[in-house]
Structure formats: structure tokens, C-alpha cells
Scaffold this motif. Structure first.
Motif, PDB file in Angstrom:
ATOM      1  N   GLN A   9      12.821  14.282  -3.991  1.00  0.00           N
ATOM      2  CA  GLN A   9      13.256  15.038  -5.164  1.00  0.00           C
ATOM      3  C   GLN A   9      12.758  14.374  -6.450  1.00  0.00           C
ATOM      4  O   GLN A   9      12.311  15.056  -7.379  1.00  0.00           O
ATOM      5  CB  GLN A   9      14.786  15.147  -5.191  1.00  0.00           C
ATOM      6  N   TYR A  10      12.798  13.058  -6.484  1.00  0.00           N
ATOM      7  CA  TYR A  10      12.330  12.315  -7.662  1.00  0.00           C
ATOM      8  C   TYR A  10      10.833  12.527  -7.868  1.00  0.00           C
ATOM      9  O   TYR A  10      10.356  12.729  -8.995  1.00  0.00           O
ATOM     10  CB  TYR A  10      12.637  10.829  -7.484  1.00  0.00           C
ATOM     11  N   ARG A  11      10.069  12.507  -6.759  1.00  0.00           N
ATOM     12  CA  ARG A  11       8.633  12.751  -6.824  1.00  0.00           C
ATOM     13  C   ARG A  11       8.356  14.141  -7.384  1.00  0.00           C
ATOM     14  O   ARG A  11       7.502  14.317  -8.261  1.00  0.00           O
ATOM     15  CB  ARG A  11       8.016  12.606  -5.426  1.00  0.00           C
ATOM     16  N   ARG A  12       9.082  15.131  -6.896  1.00  0.00           N
ATOM     17  CA  ARG A  12       8.867  16.501  -7.344  1.00  0.00           C
ATOM     18  C   ARG A  12       9.260  16.669  -8.810  1.00  0.00           C
ATOM     19  O   ARG A  12       8.620  17.427  -9.549  1.00  0.00           O
ATOM     20  CB  ARG A  12       9.662  17.464  -6.456  1.00  0.00           C
ATOM     21  N   GLU A  13      10.290  15.983  -9.247  1.00  0.00           N
ATOM     22  CA  GLU A  13      10.705  16.053 -10.651  1.00  0.00           C
ATOM     23  C   GLU A  13       9.619  15.480 -11.561  1.00  0.00           C
ATOM     24  O   GLU A  13       9.344  16.026 -12.639  1.00  0.00           O
ATOM     25  CB  GLU A  13      12.021  15.313 -10.851  1.00  0.00           C
ATOM     26  N   MET A  14       9.022  14.375 -11.138  1.00  0.00           N
ATOM     27  CA  MET A  14       7.935  13.798 -11.936  1.00  0.00           C
ATOM     28  C   MET A  14       6.759  14.768 -12.019  1.00  0.00           C
ATOM     29  O   MET A  14       6.180  14.961 -13.090  1.00  0.00           O
ATOM     30  CB  MET A  14       7.490  12.457 -11.338  1.00  0.00           C
ATOM     31  N   SER A  16       6.786  17.988 -11.819  1.00  0.00           N
ATOM     32  CA  SER A  16       7.122  19.160 -12.634  1.00  0.00           C
ATOM     33  C   SER A  16       6.986  18.877 -14.125  1.00  0.00           C
ATOM     34  O   SER A  16       6.827  19.804 -14.925  1.00  0.00           O
ATOM     35  CB  SER A  16       8.544  19.638 -12.322  1.00  0.00           C
ATOM     36  N   LYS A  17       7.043  17.596 -14.508  1.00  0.00           N
ATOM     37  CA  LYS A  17       6.949  17.226 -15.926  1.00  0.00           C
ATOM     38  C   LYS A  17       5.513  16.942 -16.367  1.00  0.00           C
ATOM     39  O   LYS A  17       5.277  16.630 -17.536  1.00  0.00           O
ATOM     40  CB  LYS A  17       7.822  15.993 -16.194  1.00  0.00           C
ATOM     41  N   GLU A  63       2.323  21.421  -5.702  1.00  0.00           N
ATOM     42  CA  GLU A  63       3.721  21.684  -6.049  1.00  0.00           C
ATOM     43  C   GLU A  63       3.807  22.877  -6.997  1.00  0.00           C
ATOM     44  O   GLU A  63       4.662  23.757  -6.846  1.00  0.00           O
ATOM     45  CB  GLU A  63       4.334  20.447  -6.704  1.00  0.00           C
ATOM     46  N   GLN A  67       5.685  26.600  -6.358  1.00  0.00           N
ATOM     47  CA  GLN A  67       6.661  27.150  -7.301  1.00  0.00           C
ATOM     48  C   GLN A  67       6.195  28.493  -7.847  1.00  0.00           C
ATOM     49  O   GLN A  67       6.973  29.439  -7.990  1.00  0.00           O
ATOM     50  CB  GLN A  67       6.889  26.166  -8.449  1.00  0.00           C
TER      51      GLN A  67
END
Length: 203
Positions: A9-14, A16-17, A63, A67
């Protein structure tokens, strides 16, 4: 008690930014240090998740594509004729024009610094290509890969025209025309249809 980190989840959050970072500076110009600063993480943390800028970018694109497919399907599902589907696609592209122009710029900038044969032979780009073609076939109710690729290429061309500032190009107008052309083509080539309901009630 130590904090439990969901690394995926942390990887995906990075990831996405990263969109604005790549859109503002381009793939070639932005450094891993600048990406880390933009994400407000240490360079060491960034390299822990992504061994190189290219690896980060490829994961970012995949990713983003996943989305994008989910978002598009959610907005476009429910049309009963191919013409209605294409008109809905035109509205969707118009609504998200700024996003697709920025994404196209990002991908063009990346491709300028890669060997084209190596890029398109990568497993990641092959997955994205297959995912996009399958989504288009499912959306329009067709089974022909070449036809799905043709539609996707036309959409890419429309986005490029808008990126270059051609205000005469209208997503809605072009998709409406394409819908009429595709309907006539599929009526003449029924073997290329996957199912009937996208063609029903078209006059």
C-alpha cells in the motif's frame, strides 16, 4: 509496539503521487533525489522500493493504467449500442482531457530516452497493451484485436492533436463519427462482433 507498515500500500501511495512530478519536469529531467523530496521520503527509502528511476517509472505507468482502466470502465459501462458507447467515450475523453494530455507528454518524454524495440518488448508494456485492447473489445463488444488497436491509435492521435494545441479537434465529434463508421463496418462484417446488444436499435 512498532508500527505495522503495509509495504504494498505504501508503494502504491508513493506511485500515485508521482504524476505531477513527471508531468512538471519530465522523465529525463527529474532525479531520484527530486522525486524523494517531492514524495517527502528519504532517498534511501525511495531506493528501497524502487531500485532505479526506470523501475519506478514502469511501476508508476502500470499502476496508473490499472487505475485508469477501473475509472473508465466505471464511467462508461451501461451503454446499449455501439454508437452510445462511442459518444460516452467522447464525453469521457473531453472530461479528462487535461489528464490524458499530461499522461501523453509523460510517455512521449520517457520514450525519447529509450530504445523503442526494448521498450515495447518489456513485459510491463505488453501487459498494458493487452489490458487496453481487451478493455476496448469488452467495452464495444468486438473480438478483433486489430480493430481494437485501430480505435486506441485513433484516440492517441486525437490526444496528441490536443496536446499540440489543435482546438479544431473535438473528442465528442470525432468519437461520434467513429461510432457511425464502426457500426457500419461491423454490420458488414458480423463475424467481428462479440455480441449483439451494442448494435441493437442503431439506425
Amino acid at each position: 509496539m512498532p508500527k505495522i507498515v503495509d509495504h504494498e500500500q505504501y508503494r502504491r501511495e508513493m506511485l500515485s503521487k508521482c504524476f505531477d512530478l513527471f508531468a512538471d519536469k519530465g522523465y529525463a529531467a527529474v532525479t531520484m533525489r527530486e522525486i524523494a523530496q517531492g514524495l517527502e521520503v528519504s532517498t534511501g527509502t525511495l531506493y528501497h522500493y524502487f531500485p532505479s528511476k526506470k523501475a519506478l517509472f514502469e511501476q508508476f505507468v502500470e499502476e496508473l493504467n490499472q487505475q485508469e482502466m477501473s475509472m473508465a470502465i466505471a464511467e462508461l459501462e451501461g451503454t446499449e449500442t455501439l454508437q452510445a458507447a462511442m459518444e460516452a467515450l467522447g464525453r469521457y475523453l473531453s472530461k479528462n482531457e487535461d489528464y490524458y494530455i499530461k499522461l501523453t507528454y509523460i510517455l512521449v518524454d520517457f520514450s525519447q530516452h529509450q530504445d523503442s524495440k526494448e521498450m515495447w518488448s518489456s513485459a510491463m508494456f505488453k501487459r498494458i497493451d493487452q489490458r487496453c485492447r481487451q478493455a476496448m473489445k469488452d467495452f464495444l463488444g468486438i473480438q478483433d484485436d486489430a480493430l481494437a488497436s485501430f480505435i486506441l491509435c485513433l484516440i492517441d492521435g486525437l490526444i496528441l492533436e490536443r496536446l499540440w494545441g489543435n482546438e479544431k479537434i473535438s473528442f465528442a465529434e470525432q468519437c461520434t463519427l467513429l461510432g457511425k463508421m464502426l457500426t457500419a463496418y461491423l454490420q458488414e462484417n458480423p463475424a467481428k462482433k462479440l455480441y449483439e446488444n451494442k448494435l441493437n436499435n442503431f439506425t
